[in-house]
Design an enzyme around this catalytic site. Structure first.
Site, PDB file in Angstrom:
ATOM      1  N   GLU A 182       4.852  25.805  -1.519  1.00  0.00           N
ATOM      2  CA  GLU A 182       4.904  25.005  -0.302  1.00  0.00           C
ATOM      3  C   GLU A 182       5.532  25.906   0.754  1.00  0.00           C
ATOM      4  OE1 GLU A 182       3.618  21.955  -0.467  1.00  0.00           O
ATOM      5  OE2 GLU A 182       4.192  21.144   1.472  1.00  0.00           O
TER       6      GLU A 182
ATOM      7  N   ASP B 166      13.870  18.309   9.350  1.00  0.00           N
ATOM      8  CA  ASP B 166      14.636  19.252   8.537  1.00  0.00           C
ATOM      9  C   ASP B 166      16.119  19.225   8.821  1.00  0.00           C
ATOM     10  OD1 ASP B 166      12.721  20.746   6.841  1.00  0.00           O
ATOM     11  OD2 ASP B 166      11.774  21.122   8.774  1.00  0.00           O
TER      12      ASP B 166
ATOM     13  N   TYR C 177       3.041  13.766  -1.293  1.00  0.00           N
ATOM     14  CA  TYR C 177       4.359  14.370  -1.135  1.00  0.00           C
ATOM     15  C   TYR C 177       5.347  13.216  -1.027  1.00  0.00           C
ATOM     16  CZ  TYR C 177       7.879  17.773   0.452  1.00  0.00           C
ATOM     17  OH  TYR C 177       8.984  18.579   0.562  1.00  0.00           O
TER      18      TYR C 177
END
Lengths: 269, 391
Positions: free
Chosen positions: A49, A60, A174
């Site tokens: 990934e 993030d 995911y």
């Protein structure tokens, strides 16, 4: 080109979870990044990934944000990411999923982006800030280019929506283990196992779990809940940050860690 | 989501999956309460007695004499908190209360939205966290202090430049992990749907009042309506009152910083290209690879590389025109307004005034120009002193 399907079917006899490390391309620089990816492939990474650094990575946490900044400062951009991916594929034909932000794709040109990156050896592009509701903006170009589709499911995704997401998935789902951004965590979210089991009742698509998977025992717990793959990002990026200026030590730590998780996943199978 | 939240091609909700549920919840609550009699009455009561609405429209005679045409200022600077921001924080704060949320978070640039959120957090007894870039914390220390006095926690954000963009990034990240009990009180008419619509709704009072007041005082509709643009909330608030008046020209003034040619500015509509940031498609300052550029402006509140989606649409359709004013002319105009009107305008709002000052002698004396004086400049006195020390 090796596909996700190839990987998941090979790991089926006996059933083991795929080990999927995440790297920011170009972190901390092009050459080191390539050797780090190799250091993860050698001890048994099944799928990669990879992220392309973006100035505003809202999904993030601090670890990946800093990696984005390091990579961008070293000159990484969408064009150089293509070169790095080609170099990785020249080393090993391993499936690659990109995990990135929409503006980079839109700016490059969506069709052209998918076509060029598929040609370089990418299997799927997961757009962190594009939900299933706007999937039509990328689905057509992705399929036309020959890419698989990967979308996210989070702990607060409603079951009805999970089904819609699964129906549009050709690669894997995911599955985000926590409410929150990426980052290493000491303990695994206690809802992740039930989330995986719930998804398993809704779809046959492979379920890969990421965000906060930081230790071999986390990976094993997720695999035991039925996950088809575990994605480990921030924990690996932490090793880069802790060893800046010492690429050999970075690679050695990444390699040892991947080996450890791989062994844990294999023996627990 | 029920609606896409698009203005032409712009807007939308380009956010991670984890935020979809909470945005849906917000959209539903807004649809449910916006016209709810109890909600409307409570907001009206607070707008009048807590915030100070309606605000006056003031015919700035000496400034008018200086430029050679009739200038009217919509005095949002006289609101509680010193800016138009309270219109939105009261509205969204009440919405949070009606939704049963107990915590507020917000981003802030100049600190005006942070302060307006901290005030409402105190008013409604909610725990409040304000995300603010480290650069802004430093240059707007007075507002930081005020927020803390109102009981808010101020979270300094490093990021690339430590300005508004970084504050929004971190507020979004925090929200991702606290969606269940936390309401994100977004400060400008940008960000993911439904925020542009919500913020516009609560700021529309500016335009509705100004239109009525202008007819009363000037005897007719204005020829020009101007406002400064960062994300664009005060501008969309005043423009909204005049969108259907086709003969009223709307001008948004962005931060030209050190000059458009230097690249050190925050003029996304004037100099940007469409892109995706903070959940919306909008004009964006970005480099050749799609990385978002750093911005530069003397006014922290305009230091933002994107802009609200409705402004993008108004630009493309030609209904509004967008221009930029540079730091130097802004500082000049700040001093001018103080000297001849006794008003210290916020540096943000001064951008609109600076553009008007630049029209000196170019318009017919009967021209009626309406400027949204969106905030007061007490917070900027230190910055002005740095650039233009008094002798």
């Amino acid at each position: 080109m090796r596909s996700y399907r190839d990987v998941f079917s090979e790991l089926n006899q006996p059933k083991r979870a795929a080990l999927i490390p995440f790297f920011v391309l170009g972190d901390p620089d092009f050459d080191t990044s390539l050797s780090l990816v190799k250091a993860a492939i050698d001890p048994g990474a099944d799928i990669l990934e990879l992220g392309i650094p973006f100035s505003d990575p809202i999904a993030d946490g601090p670890t990946i944000q800093k990696a984005d900044i390091r990579a961008a400062r070293s000159g990484m951009n969408v064009h150089k990411a293509l070169d790095l991916i080609k170099a990785i594929k020249a080393y090993r034909d391993i499936p690659i999923g990109l995990l990135m932000y929409y503006n980079l794709i839109a700016h490059y040109g969506t069709q052209r982006f998918f076509r060029d990156f598929h040609a370089a050896g990418v299997n799927s592009v997961l757009v962190a800030d594009l939900s299933i509701d706007d999937a039509e903006e990328v689905e057509g170009p992705a399929k036309a280019a020959g890419l698989d589709t990967v979308f996210m499911v989070t702990p607060n995704t409603a079951p009805e929506r999970m089904k819609r997401i699964a129906a549009r998935t050709t690669g894997f789902i995911y599955t985000v283990s926590v409410l929150g951004v990426t980052g290493s965590r000491d303990s695994l979210s206690n809802s992740v196992e039930s989330l995986v089991m719930q998804l398993k009742t809704l779809t046959d698509a492979p379920i890969c779990v990421g965000f906060g998977i930081s230790k071999p025992e986390h990976a094993v717990a997720v695999a035991k809940a039925g996950a088809d793959g575990v994605i480990i990002g921030s924990r690996i990026v932490d090793m880069i940050e802790a060893n800046l200026g010492n690429p050999e030590k970075m690679a050695a730590e990444v390699s040892a860690f991947i080996g450890e998780v791989k062994a844990a996943l294999s023996t627990s199978a | 989501m029920k609606h896409k939240g698009r203005y032409g091609d712009y807007g939308g909700y380009y956010v991670p999956e984890v935020l979809i549920g909470v945005l849906e919840e917000l959209e539903e609550a807004f649809d449910r309460f916006r016209d709810d009699p109890a909600f409307v009455a409570e907001l009206a009561e607070l707008s009048t007695h807590y915030a100070g609405r309606p605000t006056p429209l003031y015919h700035a005679k000496r400034f008018s004499q200086h430029v050679g045409f009739r200038v009217y200022l919509k005095r949002e600077d006289l609101l509680h908190g010193g800016a138009h921001k309270v219109n939105n924080t009261l509205g969204q704060g009440l919405l949070a209360k009606y939704m049963g949320k107990t915590k507020l978070i917000a981003e802030t640039g100049a600190g005006q939205h942070g302060l307006a959120t901290a005030m409402i957090g105190a008013l409604l007894g909610m725990e409040t966290k304000i995300f603010m870039g480290v650069t802004d914390v430093e240059r707007q220390s007075v507002n930081v202090h005020k927020m803390k006095l109102c009981g808010a926690e101020v979270v300094p954000v490093e990021g690339a430049t430590g300005t508004l963009k970084d504050a929004i990034n971190d507020a979004l990240r925090y929200w991702t992990a606290h969606v269940t009990d936390t309401f994100y009180l977004f400060g400008t008419a940008a960000g993911p749907h439904p925020y542009p619509t919500i913020v516009r709704h609560f700021q529309t009072c500016i335009g509705i009042e100004a239109r009525r007041q202008c007819i009363e005082q000037a005897g007719r509709l204005p020829d020009l309506v101007l406002a400064c643009i960062g994300g664009g909330s005060n501008a969309i608030g005043i423009f909204a009152g005049f969108l259907d008046d086709k003969d009223v020209k709307l001008i948004g003034v962005e931060a030209g910083g050190r000059g458009l040619r230097t690249g050190q500015h925050a003029a996304s509509l004037v100099a940007g290209t469409p892109g995706i940031l903070h959940g919306a498609r909008a004009y964006l300052l970005q480099d050749e690879n799609g990385q978002v550029l750093d911005t530069e402006s003397v006014s922290a509140g305009l230091d933002y590389p994107a802009v609200g989606p409705e402004h993008c649409y108004l630009k493309d359709t030609g209904r509004a025109e967008y221009v930029a004013a540079e730091d130097e002319e802004v500082l000049e105009t700040f001093g001018l307004l103080a000297r001849i009107e006794g008003i210290l305008p916020a540096l943000e709002s001064t951008h609109a005034l600076a553009y008007v000052a630049g029209l000196k002698g170019k318009l017919d004396p009967d021209t009626v120009v309406l400027v949204n004086l969106s905030g007061r400049g007490d917070k900027d006195v230190g910055i002005v002193e740095q650039h233009r020390p008094l002798t």
